[in-house]
Design a protein around this motif. Structure first.
Motif, short mmCIF file in Angstrom:
data_model
loop_
_atom_site.label_atom_id
_atom_site.label_comp_id
_atom_site.label_asym_id
_atom_site.label_seq_id
_atom_site.Cartn_x
_atom_site.Cartn_y
_atom_site.Cartn_z
N HIS A 172 0.85 -1.20 0.00
CA HIS A 172 0.00 0.00 0.00
C HIS A 172 0.88 1.25 0.00
O HIS A 172 0.90 2.01 0.97
CB HIS A 172 -0.92 -0.02 1.22
CG HIS A 172 -1.70 -1.29 1.37
ND1 HIS A 172 -2.77 -1.63 0.55
CD2 HIS A 172 -1.54 -2.35 2.22
CE1 HIS A 172 -3.25 -2.81 0.90
NE2 HIS A 172 -2.53 -3.26 1.90
N PRO A 173 1.63 1.46 -1.08
CA PRO A 173 2.66 2.51 -1.09
C PRO A 173 2.13 3.94 -0.94
O PRO A 173 2.89 4.83 -0.53
CB PRO A 173 3.33 2.32 -2.45
CG PRO A 173 2.34 1.56 -3.28
CD PRO A 173 1.61 0.69 -2.33
N GLN A 174 0.86 4.17 -1.23
CA GLN A 174 0.30 5.52 -1.10
C GLN A 174 -0.41 5.73 0.23
O GLN A 174 -0.93 6.82 0.48
CB GLN A 174 -0.70 5.77 -2.25
CG GLN A 174 -0.12 5.57 -3.64
CD GLN A 174 1.07 6.46 -3.90
OE1 GLN A 174 1.11 7.62 -3.49
NE2 GLN A 174 2.07 5.93 -4.61
N PHE A 175 -0.43 4.72 1.07
CA PHE A 175 -1.23 4.78 2.29
C PHE A 175 -0.61 5.66 3.37
O PHE A 175 -1.30 6.28 4.16
CB PHE A 175 -1.43 3.37 2.85
CG PHE A 175 -2.27 3.32 4.09
CD1 PHE A 175 -3.66 3.37 4.02
CD2 PHE A 175 -1.67 3.23 5.34
CE1 PHE A 175 -4.43 3.34 5.17
CE2 PHE A 175 -2.43 3.20 6.51
CZ PHE A 175 -3.82 3.25 6.42
N MET A 176 0.72 5.73 3.42
CA MET A 176 1.39 6.40 4.53
C MET A 176 2.34 7.48 4.05
O MET A 176 2.79 7.49 2.91
CB MET A 176 2.15 5.37 5.38
CG MET A 176 3.39 4.77 4.76
SD MET A 176 3.11 3.70 3.33
CE MET A 176 2.25 2.33 4.13
N ASP A 177 2.64 8.42 4.97
CA ASP A 177 3.62 9.47 4.69
C ASP A 177 5.03 9.04 5.07
O ASP A 177 6.00 9.59 4.55
CB ASP A 177 3.28 10.74 5.47
CG ASP A 177 1.96 11.37 5.04
OD1 ASP A 177 1.54 11.14 3.89
OD2 ASP A 177 1.34 12.07 5.86
N ALA A 178 5.15 8.09 6.00
CA ALA A 178 6.47 7.67 6.45
C ALA A 178 6.40 6.27 7.05
O ALA A 178 5.34 5.82 7.49
CB ALA A 178 7.02 8.65 7.50
N LEU A 179 7.56 5.59 7.05
CA LEU A 179 7.67 4.22 7.57
C LEU A 179 8.87 4.12 8.49
O LEU A 179 9.96 4.63 8.19
CB LEU A 179 7.84 3.23 6.41
CG LEU A 179 6.63 2.98 5.52
CD1 LEU A 179 7.08 2.52 4.14
CD2 LEU A 179 5.72 1.95 6.15
N ARG A 352 9.75 15.09 10.57
CA ARG A 352 10.02 16.43 10.01
C ARG A 352 10.27 16.35 8.51
O ARG A 352 9.75 17.15 7.73
CB ARG A 352 11.21 17.06 10.72
CG ARG A 352 10.92 17.61 12.10
CD ARG A 352 12.03 18.50 12.60
NE ARG A 352 13.25 17.75 12.87
CZ ARG A 352 13.53 17.19 14.03
NH1 ARG A 352 12.70 17.29 15.05
NH2 ARG A 352 14.66 16.51 14.19
N GLN A 353 11.08 15.38 8.11
CA GLN A 353 11.45 15.27 6.70
C GLN A 353 10.28 14.84 5.82
O GLN A 353 10.23 15.16 4.64
CB GLN A 353 12.60 14.29 6.55
CG GLN A 353 13.91 14.77 7.15
CD GLN A 353 15.02 13.74 7.04
OE1 GLN A 353 14.78 12.59 6.64
NE2 GLN A 353 16.24 14.11 7.39
N SER A 354 9.33 14.11 6.40
CA SER A 354 8.20 13.59 5.60
C SER A 354 6.94 14.43 5.74
O SER A 354 5.89 14.06 5.22
CB SER A 354 7.89 12.15 6.05
OG SER A 354 7.52 12.12 7.42
N GLU A 355 7.04 15.55 6.42
CA GLU A 355 5.86 16.40 6.64
C GLU A 355 5.40 16.99 5.32
O GLU A 355 6.20 17.54 4.54
CB GLU A 355 6.18 17.51 7.64
CG GLU A 355 4.97 18.28 8.06
CD GLU A 355 5.24 19.21 9.24
OE1 GLU A 355 4.30 19.78 9.77
OE2 GLU A 355 6.43 19.34 9.60
N ARG A 356 4.12 16.90 5.07
CA ARG A 356 3.55 17.43 3.85
C ARG A 356 3.21 18.90 4.04
O ARG A 356 2.79 19.33 5.10
CB ARG A 356 2.29 16.66 3.46
CG ARG A 356 2.56 15.22 3.05
CD ARG A 356 1.33 14.57 2.50
NE ARG A 356 1.60 13.23 1.99
CZ ARG A 356 0.70 12.50 1.32
NH1 ARG A 356 -0.51 12.98 1.10
NH2 ARG A 356 1.02 11.30 0.87
N SER A 357 3.36 19.65 2.97
CA SER A 357 3.07 21.09 3.03
C SER A 357 1.56 21.33 2.98
O SER A 357 0.80 20.49 2.53
CB SER A 357 3.73 21.82 1.87
OG SER A 357 3.32 21.29 0.62
#
Length: 357
Positions: A172-179, A352-357
């Motif tokens: 489910h590659p679109q399911f999450m912002d970070a792993l 922090r690095q995976s935070e969406r704008s």
């Protein structure tokens, strides 16, 4: 009316006290029943019960999509309850913590065969469907759907839960912002990791007292299995400090096994260890799209760094990074995955690095 008001005030006072003591919102427990769940083996269970705990409240963005859900997955033989211990929840879920329970909606499921979810020891014993990691992840997905979570800010896990995190990223590659997989490797269970599991599996299956799963009393091999779990779960230095003499070694080991036997079940353990046989994320690592930080520990007997498997395979993950935490007086072998103090700063950086704008 007065009685109702007083009751509500009492409930509020208890919840407030619990939050003040733990410094994070009181966990809420529940069950979801999945009807006619079909396993990869093509076996079917009319009702598959999944138990869960949540901390915090679900929030949605302007489009109505969940924006603050965090899925945390436990290890073999564990449950979601293990994350409510002080060295995990009190650090991460506290107000101002990396996974602040007043900001995130944290979901802690009990996997199939574990905790208060459906498992062989509920009554079916060895007639319980053979489940694998793919079944466990599909059940987790359906649980989240029931909870209204169609997107996760983070999927993370420890040990088996770390392995589940790799598979979540592929399936489910679109399911999450970070792993954040902790204490795991992105490849088949093999080598010593397979060998110690086989020792336990074979000990139970070959024990005459097992009776093909229809035992009236726990077979003696269950003790062997628990001893093996004790052996693999920590590092030699810490064990030597805890067990400096022959007598003390026996006392510590016997105490661990005696306590574990109060709740352990041979069929549950047999199934849980066998479930890893379908685990193999290696062929599709390139499918993972979310930023992924894999954290392992230098003193982990189950995933020893000498193998260099993580370092080799992480290159295939488009947004993947690997981190090896050195041995120190803060680490505890494989079990360091639940000692948040050791690695929480790296989780904070991933968020922090995976935070969406």
């Amino acid at each position: 009316m007065l009685r109702i008001v007083l009751l509500l005030l009492c409930q509020f006072a208890v919840q407030t006290l619990c939050m003040a003591q733990a410094n994070y919102p009181q966990p809420v427990e529940g069950d979801v029943v999945l009807r006619n769940f079909r396993f990869q083996s093509n076996e079917q269970l009319p009702e598959l019960r999944l138990h869960y705990r949540t901390v915090g409240k679900l929030e949605r963005d302007a489009k109505g999509v969940a924006k603050n859900a965090v899925l945390i997955l436990h290890g073999t033989g564990g449950s979601g309850a293990q994350f409510l211990r002080a060295d995990f929840a009190d650090r991460l879920f506290r107000v101002g913590g990396v996974l602040d329970g007043t900001k995130y909606f944290i979901v802690l499921p009990d996997g199939i065969g574990h905790g208060q979810s459906s498992k062989p020891s509920d009554g079916l014993r060895a007639r319980f469907p053979r489940y694998g990691y793919l079944d466990m992840i599909e059940a987790q997905r359906l649980l989240l759907k029931e909870l209204g979570v169609e997107h996760a800010r983070l999927v993370m896990g420890t040990s088996m839960g770390g392995m589940h995190s790799w598979l979540w990223g592929e399936l489910h590659p679109q399911f999450m912002d970070a792993l954040l997989p902790l204490a795991s490797l992105p490849g088949q269970i093999s080598g010593r990791n397979r060998a110690w599991r086989r020792v336990v599996i074979d000990a139970i299956r070959n024990d005459p007292e097992w009776r093909q799963g229809d035992y009236k009393e726990q077979p003696a091999a269950l003790k062997t299995g628990l001893q093996m779990l004790f052996l693999m779960g920590s590092n030699p230095v810490l064990r030597q400090e805890q067990m400096p003499t022959l007598r003390r070694s026996d006392e510590v080991l016997d105490a661990y096994v005696s306590n574990a036997l109060k709740t352990a079940d041979a069929n549950d353990l047999l199934y849980a260890l066998s479930a890893s046989e379908d685990y193999d994320p290696a062929p599709q690592l390139e499918m993972i799209r979310a930023p992924l930080l894999a954290i392992n520990f230098a003193d982990d007997l189950i995933n020893p760094p000498e193998l260099q498997i993580l370092e080799r395979e992480i290159r295939r993950v488009p947004n993947g990074k690997a981190l090896l935490i050195p041995f120190s007086d803060q680490t505890a072998g494989h079990g360091t995955h639940t000692l948040a103090e050791v690695w929480e700063q790296h989780l904070a950086e991933l968020l922090r690095q995976s935070e969406r704008s």
